[in-house]
Design a protein around this motif. Structure first.
Motif, PDB file in Angstrom:
ATOM      1  N   LEU A  65       0.812  -1.208   0.000  1.00 42.85           N
ATOM      2  CA  LEU A  65       0.000   0.000   0.000  1.00 42.85           C
ATOM      3  C   LEU A  65       0.850   1.265   0.000  1.00 42.85           C
ATOM      4  CD1 LEU A  65      -2.914   0.915  -0.014  1.00 42.85           C
ATOM      5  CD2 LEU A  65      -2.904   0.850   2.475  1.00 42.85           C
ATOM      6  N   ALA A  66       2.066   1.189   0.530  1.00 39.69           N
ATOM      7  CA  ALA A  66       2.951   2.353   0.562  1.00 39.69           C
ATOM      8  C   ALA A  66       3.509   2.686  -0.821  1.00 39.69           C
ATOM      9  CB  ALA A  66       4.104   2.105   1.534  1.00 39.69           C
ATOM     10  N   ALA A  67       3.561   1.700  -1.698  1.00 43.83           N
ATOM     11  CA  ALA A  67       4.066   1.927  -3.064  1.00 43.83           C
ATOM     12  C   ALA A  67       2.941   2.481  -3.931  1.00 43.83           C
ATOM     13  CB  ALA A  67       4.575   0.604  -3.645  1.00 43.83           C
ATOM     14  N   PRO A  68       3.276   3.084  -5.081  1.00 44.08           N
ATOM     15  CA  PRO A  68       2.210   3.555  -5.984  1.00 44.08           C
ATOM     16  C   PRO A  68       1.298   2.395  -6.398  1.00 44.08           C
ATOM     17  CG  PRO A  68       4.336   4.420  -6.666  1.00 44.08           C
ATOM     18  CD  PRO A  68       4.605   3.405  -5.581  1.00 44.08           C
TER      19      PRO A  68
END
Length: 96
Positions: A65-68
Motif C-alpha cells: 500500500l505504501a508503493a504507488p
C-alpha cells in the motif's frame, strides 16, 4: 506430499507482495476503490476501479500500500471498419 495437498497448494491465494502461498486462516486483505480516469483525462462519475489484494502478513500489506498503486486499466474496444460502416447504416435507418 500427496496429490491432493499439491492441488490445495496450487489453489491457495498468493501474497500480492512476495508471491508466497497464503495460509487459509492467516491472511490480510485490502480493498481499494478509486474513480476511473478516462482516456481524455476526465473522471467517470459512474465507474470505479476496484482492486483487491491478499497478503501473507500485515507488513507486506503495508509495504504494497505504501508503493504507488498500479494504474487503472481502461478497457479498449476495437471496432472493425466493416462493422463501423454497418452500425452507421443501421443508425441512419433508425434501427437500434
Amino acid at each position: 506430499m500427496t496429490s491432493n495437498e499439491h492441488e490445495l497448494e496450487d489453489e491457495r491465494a498468493l501474497c500480492r507482495y512476495c508471491k508466497a502461498p497464503v495460509p487459509e486462516n492467516e491472511w490480510f486483505g485490502l480493498e481499494v476503490t478509486r474513480p476511473v480516469k478516462m482516456p481524455d483525462g476526465s473522471t467517470s462519475e459512474v465507474d470505479v476501479d476496484f482492486l483487491d489484494a491478499v497478503f501473507c502478513s500485515q507488513e507486506h500489506a503495508a509495504l504494497w500500500l505504501a508503493a504507488p498503486i498500479p494504474p487503472t486499466v481502461v478497457p479498449q474496444v476495437t471496432v472493425f471498419p466493416r462493422w463501423t460502416r454497418k452500425l452507421q447504416r443501421m443508425i441512419e435507418r433508425g434501427r437500434p
